[in-house]
Write a protein that holds these residues in place. Sequence first.
Motif, PDB file in Angstrom:
ATOM      1  N   VAL A 253       5.917   4.704  -6.762  1.00 28.82           N
ATOM      2  CA  VAL A 253       7.205   4.968  -6.130  1.00 28.82           C
ATOM      3  C   VAL A 253       7.000   6.030  -5.058  1.00 28.82           C
ATOM      4  N   ASN A 254       7.323   5.684  -3.824  1.00 28.68           N
ATOM      5  CA  ASN A 254       7.200   6.621  -2.700  1.00 28.68           C
ATOM      6  C   ASN A 254       8.551   6.791  -2.028  1.00 28.68           C
ATOM      7  N   GLY A 255       8.904   8.025  -1.719  1.00 30.02           N
ATOM      8  CA  GLY A 255      10.126   8.295  -0.996  1.00 30.02           C
ATOM      9  C   GLY A 255       9.907   8.305   0.509  1.00 30.02           C
TER      10      GLY A 255
ATOM     11  N   GLU B 138      -2.753  11.097   2.097  1.00 26.39           N
ATOM     12  CA  GLU B 138      -3.124   9.881   2.818  1.00 26.39           C
ATOM     13  C   GLU B 138      -3.716   8.803   1.912  1.00 26.39           C
ATOM     14  N   ASN B 139      -4.041   9.128   0.658  1.00 23.51           N
ATOM     15  CA  ASN B 139      -4.586   8.119  -0.260  1.00 23.51           C
ATOM     16  C   ASN B 139      -3.630   6.935  -0.364  1.00 23.51           C
TER      17      ASN B 139
ATOM     18  N   GLN C 177       0.837  -1.193   0.000  1.00 24.02           N
ATOM     19  CA  GLN C 177       0.000   0.000   0.000  1.00 24.02           C
ATOM     20  C   GLN C 177       0.880   1.253   0.000  1.00 24.02           C
ATOM     21  N   LEU C 178       0.748   2.052  -1.059  1.00 22.50           N
ATOM     22  CA  LEU C 178       1.517   3.281  -1.189  1.00 22.50           C
ATOM     23  C   LEU C 178       0.621   4.411  -1.694  1.00 22.50           C
ATOM     24  N   SER C 179       1.124   5.625  -1.623  1.00 23.18           N
ATOM     25  CA  SER C 179       0.378   6.772  -2.136  1.00 23.18           C
ATOM     26  C   SER C 179       0.400   6.774  -3.657  1.00 23.18           C
ATOM     27  N   PRO C 180      -0.781   6.902  -4.304  1.00 23.49           N
ATOM     28  CA  PRO C 180      -0.821   6.949  -5.767  1.00 23.49           C
ATOM     29  C   PRO C 180      -0.811   8.357  -6.331  1.00 23.49           C
TER      30      PRO C 180
END
Length: 479
Positions: free
Chosen positions: A450-452, A365-366, A59-62
């Motif tokens: 891709v989330n940092g 928060e999405n 689960q990551l931010s889109p």
Amino acid sequence: MRRLFRLAALILPLTLAMPVQAAGFDSVSSLTDKGFHLSAEARLLDDDSVLAAIEPERQLSPASVSKSYLAAAALDRWGPQHRFTTRLVSEARPDAEGVLHGDLILDGGGEPALTTEDLWRLVQRLYQAGVREVSGRLLVSQWRFGPVECITTDRCEARERTRHAYSALLSSAGVNYGNWCVNVAPAEAPGEPANVIGCDSQAAILAIDNRVVTRPDNSGTQISAERVTRDGRDVMLLSGQISTNAHPRDIYRASSDPADQMALTLLAMLDQSGITVTDGADTTQASPPPAAATLAAVDGKPLQELLLRAMHYSNNYMADMLTLNLVETPRADLRSGGAAIEAFVAGIPDHGPVTLLSGSGLTPENRTSARGANALLDSLYHRPSLFPSFAATLQSPANGVMRFIRRGSDTFQRHVMLKTGTLNQPVTVRAVSGYFRTASGRWGAFSVLVNGTGSTPYLSWPEVLDPLALDLEQMIDNH
């Protein structure tokens, strides 16, 4: 027994090979070495075979890939040809002299792309209905939703001041994407103040503090613009310079109150059209009285065109306006709009968890996963009545409105349709999701999130799109 050993010897290499094939994003995976979190998957849609995957259920931010969810939910709810309607209503009727003895009410229909051109048509139709004077007030009703609570930093700051257009606040009675527009043109002689007027009316609707100076030919044009609120009134602060041979520039900045902006704009248009309003304009959250009848109405653009604009230009205002329209009860907010999209997603087989506080993706928060995003794409692909309209909302890199996606080989540019998502705060987000066509004509779906973190370096789009293009090109050529 020997047969069992031989069978095991055959099966074991295949078993060992499967994770390597599934890992398959050979170039994209390098981003994990820099400390970025990834969720990625590519699959063929005819047999559901996975071509590549990196933690596909993570689960990551889109970011703005959230808009794909909004587009799918909106098409499912209304269909591609749905139009939103904006009306002028009143309990009164014009008398023989054209006087409307009562209030004139704008019933905001939640149209995400209502512009002043639409308002001019609405005013013209009111004039055709015989109205020349309103003895009461012009009331702008935002009973469906508005003012909507701001739940992101940029929108909350825009209530007082902003240097942006994307952070516009939300109302079912908004116009021009919740933005003020001013036009800056050079004066005739160097040293004189630039000529500044509003884009939408001959009369000044908002206050303008003009400190832009005209400079000689080819001196360059640099204009700084900030919309601030002073004593309850929006003011456009302008500074900088413009060359005498420069073309006029339109400058957009979010208003502090879209319903109030609508009231002031419509009042000015009525006046210019020869329709006087005795008691001025105001806003209300009350719905029009049951006895109010329509005097004039204008329909917006078809939903499929709204979605194309919202997706291609990643327009946060349009996306969240559509999200709010998904709520069936009055006084909608973005959380309830996000819940309506989540309810739609719950009906998609094998999607898994999703968190959507907005349809725009402006809310950090999405959350979704690459597998979930691909499940969404797969579900639309198998709905022939909606798929053409949905696919049209995605961009081909070869012809992209956003120039930064025009990268990669000819194969990538012409065999892929995608939606991107970008956030820089509180952490870096670069997300891509869409369809591809293989060399043999098969359809596939891919999603790369891709989330940092607080310690990862800045991530440019080429660092994501270039390796993605290499990986997808191999999949396209090999299938």
